[in-house]
Design an enzyme around this catalytic site. Structure first.
Site, PDB file in Angstrom:
ATOM      1  N   TRP A 101       0.675  -1.082   0.030  1.00 40.90           N
ATOM      2  CA  TRP A 101      -0.028  -0.215   0.053  1.00 40.90           C
ATOM      3  C   TRP A 101       0.724   1.062  -0.016  1.00 40.90           C
ATOM      4  O   TRP A 101       0.575   2.214  -0.632  1.00 40.90           O
ATOM      5  CB  TRP A 101      -1.046  -0.036   1.070  1.00 40.90           C
ATOM      6  CG  TRP A 101      -1.867  -1.088   1.037  1.00 40.90           C
ATOM      7  CD1 TRP A 101      -2.057  -2.209   2.011  1.00 40.90           C
ATOM      8  CD2 TRP A 101      -2.776  -1.404   0.020  1.00 40.90           C
ATOM      9  NE1 TRP A 101      -3.091  -3.039   1.644  1.00 40.90           N
ATOM     10  CE2 TRP A 101      -3.586  -2.401   0.486  1.00 40.90           C
ATOM     11  CE3 TRP A 101      -3.312  -0.659  -1.061  1.00 40.90           C
ATOM     12  CZ2 TRP A 101      -4.734  -3.199  -0.314  1.00 40.90           C
ATOM     13  CZ3 TRP A 101      -4.194  -1.418  -2.128  1.00 40.90           C
ATOM     14  CH2 TRP A 101      -4.902  -2.405  -1.569  1.00 40.90           C
ATOM     15  N   ASP A 171      -1.483   6.592   6.439  1.00 40.80           N
ATOM     16  CA  ASP A 171      -2.413   5.694   6.296  1.00 40.80           C
ATOM     17  C   ASP A 171      -2.472   4.665   7.110  1.00 40.80           C
ATOM     18  O   ASP A 171      -1.692   3.994   7.517  1.00 40.80           O
ATOM     19  CB  ASP A 171      -2.035   4.880   4.821  1.00 40.80           C
ATOM     20  CG  ASP A 171      -3.227   3.716   4.677  1.00 40.80           C
ATOM     21  OD1 ASP A 171      -4.004   3.600   5.248  1.00 40.80           O
ATOM     22  OD2 ASP A 171      -3.050   3.253   3.312  1.00 40.80           O
ATOM     23  N   LYS A 195     -11.571  -1.888   7.161  1.00 42.04           N
ATOM     24  CA  LYS A 195     -10.698  -2.927   7.978  1.00 42.04           C
ATOM     25  C   LYS A 195     -11.184  -3.019   9.436  1.00 42.04           C
ATOM     26  O   LYS A 195     -11.510  -3.819   9.906  1.00 42.04           O
ATOM     27  CB  LYS A 195      -9.066  -2.485   7.757  1.00 42.04           C
ATOM     28  CG  LYS A 195      -8.703  -2.124   6.241  1.00 42.04           C
ATOM     29  CD  LYS A 195      -8.720  -3.400   5.495  1.00 42.04           C
ATOM     30  CE  LYS A 195      -8.712  -3.198   4.120  1.00 42.04           C
ATOM     31  NZ  LYS A 195      -7.689  -2.416   3.530  1.00 42.04           N
TER      32      LYS A 195
HETATM   33  C1  LIG Z   1      -6.866  -2.085   2.238  1.00 45.04           C
HETATM   34  C2  LIG Z   1      -5.730  -1.004   2.384  1.00 45.04           C
HETATM   35  C3  LIG Z   1      -5.978  -0.137   1.294  1.00 45.04           C
HETATM   36  C4  LIG Z   1      -6.704   0.029   0.034  1.00 45.04           C
HETATM   37  O1  LIG Z   1      -7.900   0.430   0.376  1.00 45.04           O
HETATM   38  P1  LIG Z   1      -9.128   0.608  -0.715  1.00 45.04           P
HETATM   39  O2  LIG Z   1     -10.286   1.154   0.141  1.00 45.04           O
HETATM   40  O3  LIG Z   1      -9.505  -0.710  -1.322  1.00 45.04           O
HETATM   41  O4  LIG Z   1      -8.550   1.583  -1.487  1.00 45.04           O
HETATM   42  C5  LIG Z   1      -4.912   0.979   1.591  1.00 45.04           C
HETATM   43  N1  LIG Z   1      -4.115   1.000   2.557  1.00 45.04           N
HETATM   44  C6  LIG Z   1      -4.173   0.155   3.623  1.00 45.04           C
HETATM   45  C7  LIG Z   1      -3.205   0.149   4.590  1.00 45.04           C
HETATM   46  C8  LIG Z   1      -5.094  -0.959   3.346  1.00 45.04           C
HETATM   47  O5  LIG Z   1      -5.324  -1.876   4.304  1.00 45.04           O
END
Ligand SMILES: *Cc1c(COP(=O)(O)O)cnc(C)c1O
Length: 360
Positions: A101, A171, A195
């Site tokens: 990511w 993030d 998540k």
């Molecule tokens: C799942 C995830 C993403 C991507 O998320 P989307 O909502 O599918 O774009 C980005 N960063 C992390 C840390 C993730 O776990």
């Protein structure tokens, strides 16, 4: 009805209490005569839902007044572009690449300016967090970017990088609300909620106010400017209204559970059950350097792809689902987010012990 133990990395398990409440309110939300899915996002009743959700999140995270909270769409992946479009005033940013990511975010930022990869753990399949105490931070960097919990590889920063005064952007998709954070150390905290918070379709962005300006890269669409959403309190256009409502319920559940200190304690206990077993097992082993282990995502392997597949298959038949590792790493991964009960982890470990005996 029978519910499984769902170890999915995302979309993931939600608190059963929240799902039950939502079911009860499905046809008639608190006497409104309609479902939250059916109501105007400009109505008084919805306004109360979104305002309460924001306030509860502010309480949980102790978000300072000079930070805006935005409920957006487009997934965490859309932030990979929104962040450089809005924050790259000097067209320079530093990225620490600790997984897929972070790498995607870095690659996306490279489309808008000079995105420097100042550290990486790719040399060892992202199984650790690099030392970030004295990195070559660029003098003109607009920000330093991290992915705080690496969902796929199961690593987590236990200490934030020394950004040498530059704005930190993080993030936190897979560790959102898993433990207390000091919001004031960040310029931007963001994450997709699917998540550890709610249903897919909502992204929460917490951003220091001075970073929200009209001074964005030329051509930035209105919908991709933070200012558009911040000025309109996330109601510039129709927000992901039902998803925000569920997030709000999860915030109330977290408050009832004792807040983020209590969640941290609970998450540490849960993770310890699994890691202690992995450290003692002669069949399974964890893939991450112990000091950088995530409390949320726990990858492990047997070292034999056929044995891994057998385990995943038998686990599923026993009601432990979504344990297959990410397609890029193989093996197994148990995601044990806030909503996974301790009992789920205990039972998984019991099952693993039994499997180990049978396959010794
Ligand atoms: C799942 C995830 C993403 C991507 O998320 P989307 O909502 O599918 O774009 C980005 N960063 C992390 C840390 C993730 O776990």
């Amino acid at each position: 009805m029978s519910r499984v133990y769902n170890f999915s990395a995302g979309p993931a398990v939600l608190p059963e209490e929240v799902l039950k409440e939502a079911a009860e309110e499905m046809l008639d939300y608190q006497g409104s005569g309609m479902s939250v899915m059916e109501m105007s996002h400009r109505s008084k009743v919805y306004d109360n839902i979104i305002k309460t959700a924001e306030q509860d999140l502010r309480d949980l995270m102790q978000i300072p007044d000079n930070y805006k909270v935005m409920f957006l769409q487009g997934g965490a992946s859309q932030q990979f572009a929104m962040i450089p479009m809005n924050l790259m005033k000097n067209k320079v940013a530093d990225y620490i690449v600790t997984g897929q990511w972070a790498k995607k975010a870095w690659q996306e930022a490279s489309r808008y300016g000079k995105a420097n990869k100042i550290a990486s753990s790719e040399d060892k399949t992202f199984s650790y967090i690099p030392d970030c105490s004295d990195l070559p931070i660029s003098e003109d960097a607009d920000y330093v970017y991290i992915c705080e919990n690496n969902t796929i590889y199961g690593t987590k920063y236990k200490e934030l990088p020394n950004t040498k005064g530059k704005t930190l952007v993080a993030d936190v998709s897979s560790c959102f609300l898993s433990e207390p954070v000091d919001v004031s150390k960040y310029g931007v905290i963001y994450g997709g909620v699917q998540k550890n918070i709610g249903p897919a379709g909502v992204v929460i962005v917490i951003m220091r106010e001075d970073l929200i300006t009209e001074d964005v890269l030329p051509g930035t669409p209105t919908m991709l400017k933070y200012k558009t959403h911040a000025d309109a309190d996330s109601l510039y256009n129709t927000p992901p209204a039902y998803g925000i409502y569920i997030c709000g319920k999860v915030f109330q559940w977290l408050k009832k559970m004792g807040g983020l200190e209590a969640m941290k304690k609970r998450n540490e206990e849960k993770a310890a059950i699994l890691y202690d077993y992995l450290d003692s097992s002669s069949l399974f082993k964890g893939t991450v350097v112990p000091k950088d282990r995530s409390l949320m995502n726990v990858p492990f392997v047997t070292g034999d792809a056929d044995m891994d597949a057998k385990f995943v298959k038998e686990a599923e038949a026993a009601g432990f689902v979504n344990l297959k590792g990410h397609r890029t790493v193989g093996g197994m991964r148990a995601s044990i987010y806030n909503a996974m009960p301790k009992e789920g982890v205990e039972k998984l470990v019991e099952f693993m012990k039994k499997f180990e005996e049978e396959n010794a």
